[in-house]
Motif scaffolding. Structure first.
Motif, PDB file in Angstrom:
ATOM      1  N   MET A   5      40.138  18.517  47.665  1.00 51.39           N
ATOM      2  CA  MET A   5      39.450  19.805  48.147  1.00 51.39           C
ATOM      3  C   MET A   5      40.781  20.862  48.026  1.00 51.39           C
ATOM      4  N   TYR A   6      40.212  22.067  47.947  1.00 51.58           N
ATOM      5  CA  TYR A   6      41.331  23.068  47.704  1.00 51.58           C
ATOM      6  C   TYR A   6      41.212  24.352  48.278  1.00 51.58           C
ATOM      7  N   ILE A   7      42.072  25.133  48.664  1.00 48.85           N
ATOM      8  CA  ILE A   7      41.887  26.569  49.116  1.00 48.85           C
ATOM      9  C   ILE A   7      41.166  27.740  47.967  1.00 48.85           C
ATOM     10  N   GLY A   8      40.586  28.439  48.419  1.00 49.64           N
ATOM     11  CA  GLY A   8      40.203  29.726  47.539  1.00 49.64           C
ATOM     12  C   GLY A   8      39.742  30.738  48.615  1.00 49.64           C
ATOM     13  N   GLU A   9      39.270  32.102  47.911  1.00 51.45           N
ATOM     14  CA  GLU A   9      39.177  33.268  48.683  1.00 51.45           C
ATOM     15  C   GLU A   9      37.722  33.486  47.956  1.00 51.45           C
ATOM     16  N   GLN A  10      37.097  34.128  49.178  1.00 46.46           N
ATOM     17  CA  GLN A  10      35.887  34.813  49.022  1.00 46.46           C
ATOM     18  C   GLN A  10      35.959  36.137  48.978  1.00 46.46           C
ATOM     19  N   ILE A  11      35.712  36.988  47.982  1.00 49.06           N
ATOM     20  CA  ILE A  11      36.029  38.452  47.836  1.00 49.06           C
ATOM     21  C   ILE A  11      34.895  39.300  47.302  1.00 49.06           C
ATOM     22  N   ILE A  12      34.737  40.465  47.614  1.00 43.39           N
ATOM     23  CA  ILE A  12      33.786  41.405  47.372  1.00 43.39           C
ATOM     24  C   ILE A  12      34.231  42.434  46.236  1.00 43.39           C
ATOM     25  N   ASN A  13      33.881  42.551  45.276  1.00 39.20           N
ATOM     26  CA  ASN A  13      34.429  43.656  44.322  1.00 39.20           C
ATOM     27  C   ASN A  13      35.973  43.655  44.174  1.00 39.20           C
ATOM     28  N   PRO A  14      36.317  42.637  43.662  1.00 43.36           N
ATOM     29  CA  PRO A  14      37.818  42.414  43.629  1.00 43.36           C
ATOM     30  C   PRO A  14      38.502  43.648  42.503  1.00 43.36           C
ATOM     31  N   THR A  15      39.695  43.842  42.948  1.00 40.92           N
ATOM     32  CA  THR A  15      40.408  44.551  41.938  1.00 40.92           C
ATOM     33  C   THR A  15      41.436  43.543  41.091  1.00 40.92           C
ATOM     34  N   ALA A  16      42.017  44.113  40.194  1.00 43.31           N
ATOM     35  CA  ALA A  16      43.102  43.405  39.684  1.00 43.31           C
ATOM     36  C   ALA A  16      44.270  43.084  40.560  1.00 43.31           C
ATOM     37  N   GLU A  17      44.539  44.034  41.338  1.00 48.11           N
ATOM     38  CA  GLU A  17      45.535  43.835  42.283  1.00 48.11           C
ATOM     39  C   GLU A  17      45.305  42.811  43.372  1.00 48.11           C
ATOM     40  N   ARG A  18      44.185  42.783  43.833  1.00 52.13           N
ATOM     41  CA  ARG A  18      43.377  41.724  44.774  1.00 52.13           C
ATOM     42  C   ARG A  18      43.584  40.292  44.038  1.00 52.13           C
ATOM     43  N   LEU A  19      42.913  40.177  43.001  1.00 52.76           N
ATOM     44  CA  LEU A  19      43.109  38.991  42.402  1.00 52.76           C
ATOM     45  C   LEU A  19      44.817  38.376  42.141  1.00 52.76           C
ATOM     46  N   ARG A  20      45.373  39.433  41.988  1.00 48.70           N
ATOM     47  CA  ARG A  20      46.910  38.887  41.745  1.00 48.70           C
ATOM     48  C   ARG A  20      47.327  38.368  42.979  1.00 48.70           C
ATOM     49  N   LEU A  21      47.097  39.104  44.235  1.00 51.45           N
ATOM     50  CA  LEU A  21      47.408  38.552  45.426  1.00 51.45           C
ATOM     51  C   LEU A  21      46.942  37.226  45.796  1.00 51.45           C
ATOM     52  N   SER A  22      45.502  37.070  45.356  1.00 51.07           N
ATOM     53  CA  SER A  22      45.051  35.632  45.554  1.00 51.07           C
ATOM     54  C   SER A  22      45.838  34.598  45.073  1.00 51.07           C
ATOM     55  N   SER A  23      46.138  34.826  43.758  1.00 50.41           N
ATOM     56  CA  SER A  23      47.008  34.069  42.946  1.00 50.41           C
ATOM     57  C   SER A  23      48.591  33.828  43.665  1.00 50.41           C
ATOM     58  N   GLN A  24      49.066  34.848  44.100  1.00 49.37           N
ATOM     59  CA  GLN A  24      50.137  34.784  44.851  1.00 49.37           C
ATOM     60  C   GLN A  24      50.292  34.045  45.997  1.00 49.37           C
ATOM     61  N   LEU A  25      49.151  34.122  46.678  1.00 49.42           N
ATOM     62  CA  LEU A  25      49.070  33.468  48.135  1.00 49.42           C
ATOM     63  C   LEU A  25      48.690  31.857  47.919  1.00 49.42           C
ATOM     64  N   GLY A  26      48.566  31.604  46.662  1.00 50.65           N
ATOM     65  CA  GLY A  26      48.374  30.128  46.346  1.00 50.65           C
ATOM     66  C   GLY A  26      46.869  29.713  46.326  1.00 50.65           C
ATOM     67  N   ALA A  27      45.847  30.718  46.037  1.00 51.06           N
ATOM     68  CA  ALA A  27      44.233  30.344  45.899  1.00 51.06           C
ATOM     69  C   ALA A  27      44.344  29.926  44.486  1.00 51.06           C
ATOM     70  N   THR A  28      43.511  28.880  44.381  1.00 48.46           N
ATOM     71  CA  THR A  28      43.491  28.616  42.799  1.00 48.46           C
ATOM     72  C   THR A  28      42.004  29.056  42.375  1.00 48.46           C
ATOM     73  N   HIS A  29      41.053  29.084  43.550  1.00 43.59           N
ATOM     74  CA  HIS A  29      39.732  29.556  43.078  1.00 43.59           C
ATOM     75  C   HIS A  29      39.109  30.618  43.837  1.00 43.59           C
ATOM     76  N   VAL A  30      38.185  31.464  43.356  1.00 42.34           N
ATOM     77  CA  VAL A  30      37.560  32.516  44.136  1.00 42.34           C
ATOM     78  C   VAL A  30      36.052  32.243  43.980  1.00 42.34           C
ATOM     79  N   VAL A  31      35.564  33.121  45.249  1.00 40.07           N
ATOM     80  CA  VAL A  31      34.020  32.857  45.358  1.00 40.07           C
ATOM     81  C   VAL A  31      33.768  34.601  45.269  1.00 40.07           C
ATOM     82  N   ILE A  32      32.820  34.997  44.218  1.00 39.32           N
ATOM     83  CA  ILE A  32      32.583  36.588  44.222  1.00 39.32           C
ATOM     84  C   ILE A  32      31.427  36.723  45.010  1.00 39.32           C
ATOM     85  N   ASP A  33      31.326  37.392  46.381  1.00 37.05           N
ATOM     86  CA  ASP A  33      30.301  37.676  47.241  1.00 37.05           C
ATOM     87  C   ASP A  33      29.513  39.210  46.966  1.00 37.05           C
TER      88      ASP A  33
END
Length: 358
Positions: free
Chosen positions: A1-29
């Protein structure tokens, strides 16, 4: 299992932040996800693929997209022609997702909003979305519930999170119970059965999994405003899965917080649900969140301080061999973190620490 973020209308900056925080996967809500639509109003496979490839450019994997079911559940009871049109659009969306390389779609079983009655004060003065059945009124419902992708703390303190979206496209068909026409238990199961019968064959043929979110919150016996939440108990979850028990496409967006809200013994009911549905392969994704309190009287909170034993849950997922995503969800709001980025960062770090410790 792994951590990920669920994000609404992500910007490039928000996706960069997710990656920097160690998230490897995202869910687009994002709902309604206009950027994926073609000329006919349904998703375009090329646009799905383009979004997936864009996200991959940040070193992330797009695990799940949100399927906007709109008001199809209520419509199946009161506006059957509208429901039929939505079914055709959803079938196209499912096929486009598969062709675009996304094989899990989540959807929300709500016919009305995710009901809340106010805020509770949390540590350091944060505001925590709360539900207390004894305090319920339609006015509080309208002010404090989650409407579609809207958050009851949205729009406050300069927040860039979605505002309370009742009456807008972002409410994705959710209405007040007083506006719904009423939903008996029989009608609730009829609406859900009609939906599954309409979309599961398409999903199975396309190789797509549909992850249904249980009713949030559990309602008292007899419901609220004439609306019953039939998937608001462990027995309701069982009946939901058993509507199509052999279907590989049929499972849960397994929201720990919502399941905890079903009982006055939150840890017990969450662990029971994990151990029952996990071995059946019915947990497609997890909202890894916590609450303080329980059935008919709770407040959302940070994951480390609630009534659910989160380390025990991680061990339960580990023991059953769950290999999917754990997403933080419903963290508190504060003027000190209006976009909740630091609060979600804390939740991600806490979850990753639990995974490593297990």
């Amino acid at each position: 299992m792994y951590i990920g973020e669920q994000i609404i209308n992500p910007t490039a900056e928000r996706l960069r932040l997710s990656s920097q925080l160690g998230a490897t996967h995202v869910v687009i809500d994002t709902r309604p996800n206009e950027q994926l639509k073609g000329d006919d109003g349904a998703w375009d496979a090329k646009k799905v693929a383009a979004q997936r490839q864009w996200i991959e450019g940040f070193g992330l994997k797009l695990d799940v997209l949100a399927l906007d079911v709109g008001s199809i559940l209520l419509d199946s009871l009161y506006k059957t022609e509208a429901a039929a049109r939505t079914v055709e659009r959803l079938r196209k969306d499912i096929r486009a997702a598969a062709d675009g390389g996304v094989t899990t779609l989540k959807y929300n079983l709500q016919m009305v909003g995710i009901t809340r009655t106010g805020f509770a004060e949390g540590r350091g003065g944060v505001r925590c979305s709360a539900f207390r059945a004894a305090d319920y009124s339609p006015e509080k419902d309208a002010s404090f519930s989650y409407w579609g992708v809207g958050h009851p703390g949205g729009g406050a303190h300069g927040a860039d999170i979605s505002v309370n979206a009742l009456g807008t496209a972002e409410a994705v068909g959710q209405v007040l119970g007083t506006q719904s026409g009423g939903v008996t238990e029989q009608q609730g199961w009829h609406a859900i059965s009609c939906f599954l019968e309409a979309v599961l064959p398409t999903a199975e043929a396309a190789g797509v999994r549909l992850a249904g979110h249980p009713h949030d919150p559990a309602y008292p016996p007899g419901g609220l405003n004439g609306v019953n939440h039939v998937v608001g108990s462990l027995d309701g979850m069982r009946r939901f899965i058993n509507l199509a028990p052999e279907s590989t496409a049929h499972g849960f967006n397994f929201c720990q917080g919502t399941i905890a809200e079903m009982s006055r013994e939150p840890t017990k009911v969450v662990l029971e649900a994990i151990k029952e549905f996990g071995p059946r392969g019915k947990i497609f994704m997890v909202h890894f969140r916590n609450i303080k309190g329980g059935y008919l009287d709770f407040a959302e909170c940070f994951p480390d301080e609630g009534s659910v034993d989160m380390p025990a849950c991680i061990r339960a997922y580990r023991d059953l061999g769950y290999t999917g995503i754990l997403c933080p969800d419903h963290v508190p709001v504060s003027e000190l973190d209006p976009a909740r980025e630091r609060f979600f960062a804390f939740a991600l770090g806490y979850t990753k620490g639990l995974i490593q410790s297990a």
